[in-house]
Write an enzyme that holds these catalytic residues in place. Structure first.
Site, short mmCIF file in Angstrom:
data_model
loop_
_atom_site.label_atom_id
_atom_site.label_comp_id
_atom_site.label_asym_id
_atom_site.label_seq_id
_atom_site.Cartn_x
_atom_site.Cartn_y
_atom_site.Cartn_z
N LYS A 41 0.70 -1.22 -0.15
CA LYS A 41 0.18 0.15 -0.03
C LYS A 41 0.78 1.32 0.09
O LYS A 41 1.94 1.17 0.48
CB LYS A 41 -0.88 0.00 1.15
CG LYS A 41 -1.96 -0.84 1.31
CD LYS A 41 -2.63 -0.91 2.49
CE LYS A 41 -4.00 -1.99 2.55
NZ LYS A 41 -4.97 -1.70 1.72
N ASP A 94 -8.13 -2.60 9.81
CA ASP A 94 -8.69 -3.70 9.13
C ASP A 94 -8.93 -4.97 9.80
O ASP A 94 -9.46 -5.72 9.29
CB ASP A 94 -7.51 -3.88 8.11
CG ASP A 94 -7.98 -4.56 6.77
OD1 ASP A 94 -9.10 -4.14 6.49
OD2 ASP A 94 -7.04 -5.19 6.06
N ASP A 146 -3.03 -7.25 -1.87
CA ASP A 146 -3.62 -6.43 -1.06
C ASP A 146 -5.20 -6.92 -1.20
O ASP A 146 -6.05 -6.13 -0.29
CB ASP A 146 -3.38 -5.29 -1.50
CG ASP A 146 -3.81 -4.14 -0.50
OD1 ASP A 146 -3.99 -4.53 0.94
OD2 ASP A 146 -4.35 -2.94 -0.99
N GLU A 155 -6.50 -9.35 0.38
CA GLU A 155 -6.36 -10.49 1.41
C GLU A 155 -7.65 -10.88 2.16
O GLU A 155 -7.90 -11.96 2.76
CB GLU A 155 -4.94 -10.23 1.94
CG GLU A 155 -5.21 -9.33 3.43
CD GLU A 155 -6.02 -8.04 3.07
OE1 GLU A 155 -6.49 -7.74 4.13
OE2 GLU A 155 -5.44 -7.51 2.04
N ARG A 207 -10.85 -11.23 1.41
CA ARG A 207 -11.30 -12.35 1.04
C ARG A 207 -10.64 -13.72 1.10
O ARG A 207 -11.26 -14.67 1.22
CB ARG A 207 -11.89 -12.12 -0.37
CG ARG A 207 -10.63 -11.98 -1.38
CD ARG A 207 -11.20 -11.15 -2.54
NE ARG A 207 -10.89 -9.76 -2.18
CZ ARG A 207 -11.26 -8.73 -3.24
NH1 ARG A 207 -11.74 -9.07 -4.25
NH2 ARG A 207 -11.23 -7.42 -3.10
#
Length: 498
Positions: free
Chosen positions: A283, A294, A353, A355, A357
């Site tokens: 990122k 997150d 990124d 990740e 899911r």
């Protein structure tokens, strides 16, 4: 915070540090404000006419009014009388509590819940009042070297003044709202903690602490070896990039339903990426600190379990949390890698990124063993959802109309709103891979939709919905911090099921 009720008789004789009365934007007084105005020889109307506009949540403190026993009368704006609704009431309650906090008041009395609202019964108004008070009194100082104890809110008790016949329903609403506020407090604090404190292990320890505190809760925290034995190859592939040990948390609330039912439990699945650097698909540095949030899906599951356990809700609920970090390293996923999920489906990782899911899909497969009546996953999943809906509505994805209606209604009732997004089968085509059963991204178009479509491939055994809270779980800027959403929505949904 302690909440209680009192009858509406003799408002001007109530002895308290602060008494809240409502004033509409057109200068019209609420019934309680009118009582205080008459007792004080029209002092309230004079002030309102001169300097108070009645904006929702705005406050004006009047001290030592003649003929009134309260030390302070707090005028609280209700907005336009013709537009007064549940959201304006919540803003008023939060504004009053915030004014009490600012004045270092320890106890107060509110008449605001007594103001009638169409389609919002007193129980719902009381619930909203308690949630609003909890939001106003939330204070984070867990990671300050020398916490300013004087900055901590002193407000400990609020009494709601209502009609005598409404006392029981008011008390029930206050009890529910207080529990939800406690759940939101936990959710916010977990979100606000830095990634080096709130690790996957910390989340597991928090779940264990809840189970020790509430007898209705049982917890199991799985480590890497146990996750490997389950075949959670997708989850493991993300966790492998960090030295921080993963945790897979299984929480159970064993409610005692009033009526026996063959229906399975409701399962809540939370994304628990305690820090997301993006992995090899790194990122940008700007605002990367916010990627500690997150794990807000996981935090909301823990907060919801805290609330439903406090209420001893007569409902069986399971919580699943897949917790790890997403970091770049020599062991991390690489673009183009293919992993095998617990379901047996293979996944081509085109962007590391994406990740969330990858950890959720294995948790969704694990949920099958409970034969659930419904599964709801909660995740800060996509920036695309923020682009689509901003920071107002949570994104709701499901192909089950009845489940969608229940969640949308819960959002409206709790003022924690969601918006249903499309999930047409045609979007699945974007996830095709030449080398695996499915790709983990579908390109820029409809990014939040294709993310949900990916998850749907692992949730075919039960009724399922996905909540994308990327835009609603926290705020940026000068008021940066976790919001506690969607705990109110989830709790209202569960209250409606009980």
């Amino acid at each position: 915070m302690e909440f209680s009720t009192q009858s509406t008789a003799s408002l001007h004789q109530i002895k308290t540090a602060a008494l809240a009365v409502g004033v509409y934007a057109d200068g019209e007084l609420s019934p309680a404000a009118d009582v205080i105005d008459r007792a004080s020889n029209n002092a309230v109307r004079q002030v309102v006419k001169a300097e108070f506009r009645g904006r929702p949540g705005a406050t004006l403190v009047l001290r030592a009014l003649p003929g009134v026993s309260a030390q302070r009368v707090v005028l609280v704006g209700l907005g336009k009388q013709s537009e007064y609704n549940a959201r304006a009431h919540a803003a008023a309650e939060q504004g009053f509590a915030a004014a009490c906090v600012a004045a270092r008041i320890t106890e107060a009395v509110s008449t605001l819940a007594a103001n009638s609202i169409a389609d919002t019964p007193i129980r719902a108004r009381a619930r909203s009042a308690a949630i609003a008070a909890g939001a106003a009194t939330y204070h984070y100082d867990a990671t300050f070297g020398k916490p300013d104890r004087d900055a901590r809110p002193k407000l400990k008790k609020i009494v709601q003044v209502v009609e005598r016949g409404e006392a029981a329903q008011t008390q029930q609403g206050l009890r529910e709202g207080s529990a939800i506020a406690h759940g939101m407090e936990l959710t916010r604090t977990l979100g606000n903690l830095p990634g080096n404190v709130c690790t996957p292990t910390y989340l597991g320890d928090t779940a264990r602490k809840l189970a020790r505190e509430f007898k209705s809760l049982k917890v199991e925290v799985l480590d890497r070896k146990q996750v490997e034995a389950l075949g959670m190859g997708s989850f493991l592939s993300v966790a492998r990039g960090s030295d921080e040990p993963l945790r897979f948390i299984v929480l159970r609330h064993a409610g005692k339903p009033a009526k026996k039912s063959k229906a399975g439990p409701v399962v809540l699945v939370g994304k628990g990426i305690t820090f997301d650097a993006g992995g090899i698909s790194l990122k940008p540095a700007a605002t990367m600190d916010e990627m500690k949030y997150d794990m807000c899906g996981a935090a909301s599951v823990l907060g919801t379990f805290r609330a439903l356990a406090e209420l001893e809700l007569p409902l069986d609920v399971v919580g699943l949390i897949a917790a790890c970090e997403n970091l770049p390293s020599g062991k991390a996923n690489k673009p183009g890698d293919i992993v095998t999920s617990m379901s047996g489906q293979t996944i081509e990782i085109l962007n590391t990124d994406a990740e969330g899911r990858l950890v959720l899909c294995d948790a969704l497969t694990y949920a099958e063993r409970f034969k659930p009546s419904a599964v709801v996953d909660i995740a800060t999943l996509t920036g695309a959802c923020v682009v689509a809906l901003g920071h107002v509505n949570t994104g709701l994805f499901t192909q089950d109309d009845a489940l969608a209606d229940a969640l949308l209604a819960a959002g409206r009732q709790s003022l924690d709103t969601a918006w249903r997004m499309p999930m047409d089968d045609a979007y699945q085509d974007q996830l095709k891979s030449n080398f695996a059963d499915v790709a983990n991204i579908g390109g820029p178009p409809a990014g939040s939709v294709t993310a949900a479509c990916f998850l749907s491939r692992f949730a075919k055994a039960y009724r399922w919905a996905h909540l994308d809270i990327a835009g609603t779980a926290w705020r940026s800027g000068k008021d940066k911090g976790a919001t506690g959403r969607p705990v109110p929505l989830l709790m209202q949904f569960l209250l409606d099921q009980a």
